[in-house]
Design an enzyme around this catalytic site. Structure first.
Site, PDB file in Angstrom:
ATOM      1  N   SER A  94       0.809  -1.223   0.000  1.00 22.39           N
ATOM      2  CA  SER A  94       0.000   0.000   0.000  1.00 22.39           C
ATOM      3  C   SER A  94       0.840   1.270   0.000  1.00 22.39           C
ATOM      4  CB  SER A  94      -0.929  -0.004   1.214  1.00 22.39           C
ATOM      5  OG  SER A  94      -0.193  -0.193   2.408  1.00 22.39           O
ATOM      6  N   SER A  95       2.124   1.156  -0.324  1.00 25.91           N
ATOM      7  CA  SER A  95       2.977   2.343  -0.436  1.00 25.91           C
ATOM      8  C   SER A  95       2.391   3.317  -1.453  1.00 25.91           C
ATOM      9  CB  SER A  95       4.379   1.929  -0.904  1.00 25.91           C
ATOM     10  OG  SER A  95       4.910   0.919  -0.085  1.00 25.91           O
ATOM     11  N   LEU A 101      -0.324   5.047  -1.006  1.00 23.69           N
ATOM     12  CA  LEU A 101      -1.771   5.194  -0.817  1.00 23.69           C
ATOM     13  C   LEU A 101      -2.092   5.749   0.558  1.00 23.69           C
ATOM     14  CD1 LEU A 101      -2.912   1.811  -2.418  1.00 23.69           C
ATOM     15  CD2 LEU A 101      -2.911   4.085  -3.469  1.00 23.69           C
ATOM     16  N   ALA A 105      -0.966   7.013   7.235  1.00 25.89           N
ATOM     17  CA  ALA A 105      -1.977   7.905   7.802  1.00 25.89           C
ATOM     18  C   ALA A 105      -3.245   7.129   8.144  1.00 25.89           C
ATOM     19  CB  ALA A 105      -2.293   9.036   6.832  1.00 25.89           C
ATOM     20  N   ASP A 165      -2.826  13.772   3.484  1.00 31.00           N
ATOM     21  CA  ASP A 165      -3.241  12.391   3.716  1.00 31.00           C
ATOM     22  C   ASP A 165      -4.356  12.265   4.754  1.00 31.00           C
ATOM     23  OD1 ASP A 165      -1.349  11.788   1.847  1.00 31.00           O
ATOM     24  OD2 ASP A 165       0.132  11.057   3.275  1.00 31.00           O
TER      25      ASP A 165
END
Length: 432
Positions: A144-145, A147, A151, A194
C-alpha cells in the site's frame, strides 16, 4: 454500518472482511465477536496537488474502496494489546504511560503508529484511562505504499482510542493529531493532505484542502452536467499499478530534502521583495513575485518553485474540469502533474517512471501519475469504465516485460487493481 455522508459507497469492507477481523479480536480479547467495533480507514489517492501540501497549497484527494481495518474492544485498565495481519509479533503497553518521540528513524516499525497515536492524544491534553485490544490489517498481499497507508493506520488508532475513552474530536482536529504522529513522533515532514483525504472524503466528490487556511471544500463530479451522473455511477474507474519497490519513507530522506528546498526557494523569493521575516512557505509568495524573481533562484530551488506554481494552476483548472465532468481535460492535467513531479520536483525512480509511461499508453486511460511521494509504491490512473479491465491487463503485461524481477515479488492479483471512489474513515458498530 455508519457511512460518512449518507451516500451509498462501493461495498467496503465486505461482511467477510468484517467477520474475519472481529473473530481475531474476539480470540485475542476473550470477548464475543458481537462486541467488536471496526474502524475502516480507506486508502487515498491524490489526482492533483502533488507535493504542495507542505507549502500551504491547495491539494485534491479522494479515497478508494479498500484500506485498513482495525477491530477493537476497549480495555478498562489502559492496556493496549495489538496484533497485525501483515507483521509478526504483538504490541503491548499502557495508554497511561508517557510516550516520547522516536529519535532514530531506523527504529520505526508497525508498532510505532499505536505509540504515536497515544503520544498525539497525550500531547493534545487528552486523558487516556482506557486502552484497546485489537487486530489491524491492510489489504492482504497489497503493497500500500503511496496510498497513505501510514496515515490510515494512525487515524484508525486515533478513532479507536477516542471511542474507547469517550472522547469526541472533530475531523479537522484529528487531522492535526495525525500530523503530530507523523511529524513530531515519527519525524516525517509531511503536510495534511493524507489525513484530510481519509477523514473528509465524500463519495462522489473530490476533496480540496487549502493547506494554508486549513479549510476543506468539496466539488461533486459533473455538478454542472448531471447527465453524466448515472444512477450514482461515474464514467471512470481508478487504476492502481504497483511497482514492487519498497522502503520506509522516513528512512529515505530525499522527501525531507525536497521540502527543505521548497522552503529555501520561498525564503529567497520573499527576501527579494523585502519580506525575509515572513514564514518561508511558497504559499506566501505572490505569483507576481515568483515571476519577477524566479531567475535568481539556483537550479534546484527554481525547479521546486516551478513545480509548486504550475501545480497550483493545475489544481484550479482541475476543479473546473471535474465539476463539468470533463474527464479528458481532468486526465490530461493529472498526466501533466506526473511529468512535473518527475522533471521539476525530481521524484521517482527509473522503475516508477517506466510504470507511469506504461500507464499513459494503456487503452482508455485519461491520465495518470505517481501516487504518494513518488519514491516507491504505485502509480494511479483515471480510466474509462468500459476499458478498465483491458487497461489493467495491458499495464500488467507491459510492466512485467520491463521489470520481471520486481513483478515476480507481487502477487498476480495485486499487481494492478481496478478501484472505485470511497467514503471517509468511520467506525462500524456490530449489528444488534
Amino acid at each position: 454500518m455508519v457511512v460518512s455522508d449518507g451516500k451509498t459507497t462501493p461495498s467496503w469492507p465486505s461482511d467477510e472482511e468484517l467477520d474475519f477481523v472481529r473473530k481475531k479480536v474476539a480470540h485475542l480479547s476473550q470477548k464475543n465477536a458481537r462486541e467488536v467495533n471496526v474502524v475502516a480507514c480507506p486508502y487515498r489517492i491524490c489526482p492533483l496537488g502533488a507535493h504542495i501540501d507542505h507549502q500551504g497549497g491547495v491539494v485534491t484527494a479522494m479515497t478508494i474502496n479498500c484500506g485498513v481495518l482495525l477491530g477493537f474492544v476497549p480495555s478498562e485498565n489502559g492496556e493496549i494489546l495489538l496484533q497485525s495481519g501483515q507483521f509478526e509479533g504483538e504490541l503491548k503497553f499502557n495508554s497511561r504511560d508517557p510516550q516520547k518521540p522516536i529519535e532514530n528513524p531506523e527504529d520505526i516499525n508497525w508498532k510505532s503508529y499505536a505509540h504515536g497515536a497515544v503520544y498525539a492524544l497525550q500531547t493534545g491534553g487528552y486523558d487516556l484511562q482506557k486502552g484497546i485490544i485489537g487486530f489491524i490489517s491492510g489489504v492482504v498481499g497489497l503493497d500500500s505504499s503511496g496510498l497513505s497507508s501510514s496515515a490510515a493506520v494512525g487515524i484508525a488508532y486515533l478513532l479507536a482510542l477516542e471511542y474507547a475513552n469517550n472522547i469526541i474530536i472533530p475531523p479537522l482536529d484529528n487531522i492535526f493529531l495525525d500530523k503530530l504522529i507523523e511529524n513530531n513522533y515519527l519525524g516525517l515532514e509531511n503536510g495534511i493532505l493524507d489525513p484530510s483525504a481519509i477523514l473528509l472524503s465524500r463519495y462522489g466528490y473530490l476533496t480540496f484542502m487549502d493547506c494554508k487556511t486549513k479549510q476543506p471544500f468539496h466539488s461533486r463530479f459533473a455538478e454542472q452536467n448531471k447527465s453524466l451522473q448515472l444512477n450514482g455511477e461515474f464514467g471512470f474507474k481508478i487504476l492502481l499499478a504497483f511497482s514492487g519497490i519498497r522502503h520506509n519513507l522516513p528512512k529515505k530522506r530525499g522527501y525531507n530534502t525536497r521540502v527543505a528546498e521548497c522552503k529555501a526557494a520561498a525564503h529567497a523569493l520573499l527576501s527579494a521583495e523585502g519580506y525575509e521575516n515572513s514564514e518561508a512557505l511558497l504559499c506566501n509568495v505572490d505569483p507576481s513575485t515568483y515571476e519577477a524573481h524566479k531567475g535568481k533562484l539556483e537550479e534546484n530551488l527554481a525547479k521546486r518553485a516551478e513545480h509548486y506554481f504550475s501545480e497550483t494552476k493545475r489544481v484550479a483548472k482541475g476543479r473546473d474540469a471535474w465539476t463539468c465532468g470533463n474527464l479528458e481535460d481532468f486526465g490530461q492535467l493529472i498526466s501533466e502533474s506526473g511529468r512535473s513531479s518527475i522533471d521539476k520536483y525530481e521524484c521517482g525512480s527509473k522503475e516508477m517512471i517506466q510504470l507511469y509511461e506504461i500507464l499513459l499508453k494503456a487503452p482508455g486511460v485519461y491520465g495518470g501519475r505517481f501516487s504518494g511521494a513518488g519514491f516507491r509504491g504505485c502509480c494511479l490512473a483515471i480510466v474509462a469504465v468500459n476499458c478498465a479491465d483491458k487497461a489493467a491487463e495491458f499495464v500488467r503485461t507491459e510492466y512485467e516485460k520491463a521489470q520481471p524481477e520486481l513483478v515476480s515479488h507481487i502477487p498476480h492479483d495485486k499487481r494492478v487493481l481496478v478501484c472505485e471512489p470511497g467514503g471517509s474513515a468511520r467506525i462500524i458498530f456490530p449489528e444488534t
